[in-house]
Structure formats: structure tokens, C-alpha cells
Design a protein around this motif. Sequence first.
Motif, PDB file in Angstrom:
ATOM      1  N   SER A   1       0.980  -1.115  -0.088  1.00 52.21           N
ATOM      2  CA  SER A   1       0.102  -0.004  -0.110  1.00 52.21           C
ATOM      3  C   SER A   1       0.791   1.560   0.032  1.00 52.21           C
ATOM      4  CB  SER A   1      -0.807  -0.128   1.214  1.00 52.21           C
ATOM      5  OG  SER A   1       0.504  -0.073   3.016  1.00 52.21           O
TER       6      SER A   1
ATOM      7  N   ASN B   1      -1.187   1.563  -6.797  1.00 57.64           N
ATOM      8  CA  ASN B   1      -1.512   3.051  -6.109  1.00 57.64           C
ATOM      9  C   ASN B   1      -0.864   4.474  -6.175  1.00 57.64           C
ATOM     10  OD1 ASN B   1       0.188   2.192  -5.124  1.00 57.64           O
ATOM     11  ND2 ASN B   1      -0.640   0.626  -3.621  1.00 57.64           N
TER      12      ASN B   1
ATOM     13  N   GLY C   1      -2.574   8.404  -3.469  1.00 59.87           N
ATOM     14  CA  GLY C   1      -2.171   7.549  -2.551  1.00 59.87           C
ATOM     15  C   GLY C   1      -0.028   8.411  -3.128  1.00 59.87           C
TER      16      GLY C   1
ATOM     17  N   GLU D   1      -1.127   9.196   0.827  1.00 63.41           N
ATOM     18  CA  GLU D   1      -1.101   8.520   2.206  1.00 63.41           C
ATOM     19  C   GLU D   1       0.596   8.256   1.892  1.00 63.41           C
ATOM     20  OE1 GLU D   1      -3.335   5.893   0.577  1.00 63.41           O
ATOM     21  OE2 GLU D   1      -5.302   6.894   1.028  1.00 63.41           O
TER      22      GLU D   1
END
Length: 164
Positions: free
Chosen positions: A45, A119, A125, A128
Motif C-alpha cells: 500500500s 496505487n 495515493g 498517503e
Amino acid sequence: MTSVNSEVIRPADDPQIGNLATPINSSAFTKALINNLPAYRAGLSPQRRGLEIGMAHGYLLFGPFAFTSQFRNTGVSDIVGLIEAVVLVVILTVCLSLYAGVNPLKPISTVTTPKTPGNLENSEGWSEFAGSFLVGGIGGAAFAYIVYEIFKSGVLQTFGNLVQ
């Protein structure tokens, strides 16, 4: 007669975009090495990517700042190194946040990295990623500072003397 370069260096896709396959960037070793870095590793992620990359940067920035700053021969060189590393991580996070705000394009696939992280194709993205980079960078610098203080205190020498 063919040239040696035409056999070793060849276009990877369209020769007009300059994406060339050389023995260095198209070897199995190079592909395995690059594709196992957190920036390109599959299945991560944006938070995990940012955390890993931030920890590495924070950890590696402490030493140069602690040992080469203008305070290198004083008693505060270690804390100054920590502060400078954290400040640089904050500056890098601001830069990442600015990049996230301009709606970045999809990462370009190359010979070495044919599968780019999906991502990191949008601003969310990258935002984050930037937030996790900040946490990881500060944590990495703090960890390097703690490890340095432990070595500097002589605790490990005490354990070495117990073995004799």
C-alpha cells in the motif's frame, strides 16, 4: 557488417522514446534488485511504501548530519544531527505533498520496471505515501540516534568484559 552495439543495446519498445534495453538494465539481477525495492515491490500500500522509504532515509540521514555539521566536535553533535535529519525529512515531506497536489501522472513503465505501482497513480495515493514517509523518516532518525547513544554510552563494552 553489423555493429557490436546493435546486438548489445536494442530498443525496448519504441526507439524514439529512448527506452533502451542494455545488459545492465535488462539483466535478471538488476530487475530482481529494483523490483524488490519498496518503491516497486508488488502488493504494498502507499502507506507501507512511504513508511519503508521514510525509515531508510531518516536512518541514513542522521550520521552525515551528526558527524559533518558545524557542531561535529561539540557535545551536542548527536542531538543536532537528529534535529537536522528530522528537518530534512519534513522538507522532503512538504515536497512530496506538493507533488501530490498537482495530480501526478501514472508512473512510466520501463525495461527494468515493467509493472509500476498502481496505487501511486493519483493524488490520494501520493498523499498517503507522503504522510507515511514523514512518520517513517522521523522514526528512522530517532532509531539511529538511539542506536548511536547506546554505542556511545559503552554499554556493549561492558557486556564484552563479562565474557572474559
